[in-house]
Design a protein around this motif. Sequence first.
Motif, PDB file in Angstrom:
ATOM      1  N   UNK A  14       8.632  -4.804  16.319  1.00 61.29           N
ATOM      2  CA  UNK A  14       8.085  -3.765  15.318  1.00 61.29           C
ATOM      3  C   UNK A  14       7.811  -5.062  14.606  1.00 61.29           C
ATOM      4  N   UNK A  15       7.107  -5.424  13.502  1.00 64.62           N
ATOM      5  CA  UNK A  15       6.759  -6.629  12.835  1.00 64.62           C
ATOM      6  C   UNK A  15       6.183  -6.178  11.702  1.00 64.62           C
ATOM      7  N   UNK A  16       6.626  -6.863  10.023  1.00 65.87           N
ATOM      8  CA  UNK A  16       6.283  -6.852   8.748  1.00 65.87           C
ATOM      9  C   UNK A  16       4.833  -7.619   9.030  1.00 65.87           C
ATOM     10  N   UNK A  80       8.840   2.795   2.570  1.00 70.21           N
ATOM     11  CA  UNK A  80       8.061   2.533   1.690  1.00 70.21           C
ATOM     12  C   UNK A  80       7.292   1.957   2.410  1.00 70.21           C
ATOM     13  N   UNK A  81       6.852   1.985   3.137  1.00 68.25           N
ATOM     14  CA  UNK A  81       6.222   1.379   4.578  1.00 68.25           C
ATOM     15  C   UNK A  81       4.653   1.723   4.691  1.00 68.25           C
ATOM     16  N   UNK A  82       3.831   1.223   5.475  1.00 74.64           N
ATOM     17  CA  UNK A  82       2.999   1.828   6.045  1.00 74.64           C
ATOM     18  C   UNK A  82       2.077   0.989   7.366  1.00 74.64           C
ATOM     19  N   UNK A  83       2.096   1.747   8.254  1.00 70.82           N
ATOM     20  CA  UNK A  83       0.608   1.025   9.405  1.00 70.82           C
ATOM     21  C   UNK A  83       0.251  -0.209   9.338  1.00 70.82           C
ATOM     22  N   UNK A  84       0.328  -1.223   9.903  1.00 68.68           N
ATOM     23  CA  UNK A  84      -0.733  -2.261   9.981  1.00 68.68           C
ATOM     24  C   UNK A  84      -2.475  -1.637  10.589  1.00 68.68           C
ATOM     25  N   UNK A  85      -3.133  -2.188  10.396  1.00 66.94           N
ATOM     26  CA  UNK A  85      -4.494  -1.838  10.846  1.00 66.94           C
ATOM     27  C   UNK A  85      -3.822  -1.765  11.971  1.00 66.94           C
ATOM     28  N   UNK A  86      -4.874  -1.006  13.450  1.00 72.30           N
ATOM     29  CA  UNK A  86      -4.632  -1.090  14.834  1.00 72.30           C
ATOM     30  C   UNK A  86      -5.222  -1.345  15.230  1.00 72.30           C
ATOM     31  N   UNK A  87      -5.210  -2.109  16.679  1.00 75.36           N
ATOM     32  CA  UNK A  87      -6.060  -2.994  17.957  1.00 75.36           C
ATOM     33  C   UNK A  87      -6.939  -3.556  17.324  1.00 75.36           C
ATOM     34  N   UNK A  88      -6.294  -4.520  16.630  1.00 73.65           N
ATOM     35  CA  UNK A  88      -6.902  -5.285  15.762  1.00 73.65           C
ATOM     36  C   UNK A  88      -7.261  -7.143  16.289  1.00 73.65           C
ATOM     37  N   UNK A 121       2.998  -3.447  13.802  1.00 68.21           N
ATOM     38  CA  UNK A 121       3.088  -3.999  12.373  1.00 68.21           C
ATOM     39  C   UNK A 121       2.942  -2.851  11.487  1.00 68.21           C
ATOM     40  N   UNK A 122       4.114  -2.845  10.400  1.00 71.21           N
ATOM     41  CA  UNK A 122       4.389  -2.455   9.144  1.00 71.21           C
ATOM     42  C   UNK A 122       3.963  -3.333   8.078  1.00 71.21           C
ATOM     43  N   UNK A 123       3.372  -2.412   7.202  1.00 77.71           N
ATOM     44  CA  UNK A 123       3.177  -2.912   5.455  1.00 77.71           C
ATOM     45  C   UNK A 123       4.211  -2.410   4.636  1.00 77.71           C
ATOM     46  N   UNK A 124       4.539  -3.456   4.206  1.00 76.14           N
ATOM     47  CA  UNK A 124       5.256  -3.257   3.126  1.00 76.14           C
ATOM     48  C   UNK A 124       4.322  -2.760   1.524  1.00 76.14           C
ATOM     49  N   UNK A 182      -1.415   0.374  -0.872  1.00 77.79           N
ATOM     50  CA  UNK A 182      -1.290  -0.393  -0.031  1.00 77.79           C
ATOM     51  C   UNK A 182      -1.698  -1.432  -0.525  1.00 77.79           C
ATOM     52  N   UNK A 183      -1.808  -2.960   0.099  1.00 75.81           N
ATOM     53  CA  UNK A 183      -1.886  -4.163  -0.386  1.00 75.81           C
ATOM     54  C   UNK A 183      -3.486  -4.054  -0.316  1.00 75.81           C
TER      55      UNK A 183
END
Length: 252
Positions: A14-16, A80-88, A121-124, A182-183
């Motif tokens: 699991x990464x930022x 304070x985090x959301x999941x990153x885009x899936x299966x990129x 992936x986690x997005x701050x 989200x960014x």
Amino acid sequence: DAGLYQKASLGDYVWVDSNNDGQQNDGATGMNGVTVNLYDGNGVFISSTVTADNAGQPGYYLFDDLTPGDYKVEFIKPTGYAFAKQDQGADGSDSDADTTSGMTIVTTLTSGENDLSWDAGLVKLGSLGDRVWEDTNANGVQDNGEQGIANVTVKLYDCATNALLDTTTTDVNGIYHFTDLMPGVYHVEFVAPNGYVYSAQDVTAENLGTDSDANSAGITACYTLNSGDDIDTVDAGLYQKASLGDYVWVDS
């Protein structure tokens, strides 16, 4: 006869995701303490673990001693985090978690398999806001003693599509905040109360959070919000028109 099999295992990382592209390509930083749940292919809970250091590197988890069969993994995103885009991209370097549920698809483990390709992936998330104030001298700058204006409606838009994303109102001190963003690229619209007009926009050479950012329609320029940013300089000055006059008479 005798049937034999070897135990299997499943896990990874699991990464930022600081650039929000769903790939481990940005100097990825692992995150410890993230809860990961293991289910069988029918959705029956099996066990839980949390990410931790592996060989001195953070963000790793592993479910081992598993009987070959169907499994899926659920990642629990921290506040304070959301999941990153899936299966990129490639299975070993992208995010496999559904962006809403945090769940992966079902995978089948065979005898002796060690499948280390299930990542998240986690997005701050970020925030944007600041203040609406009464610009008593109409100079476009927040001077000492000028008070905030309460209950002013503030709207947040996506700059690319102009879609309305959120609406809030200022508090008793004129402060507002849009959080858990989200960014992306955003702009703000301030809705002036009856009797108020907008101060001049961007009267200072540098945006230090003390001038007014709204144009004559109450709309700001676009702001680029990166992962984890807190943009707290988006302000609006408002003032009421004044009047002056009286009487001319013949002083007989």
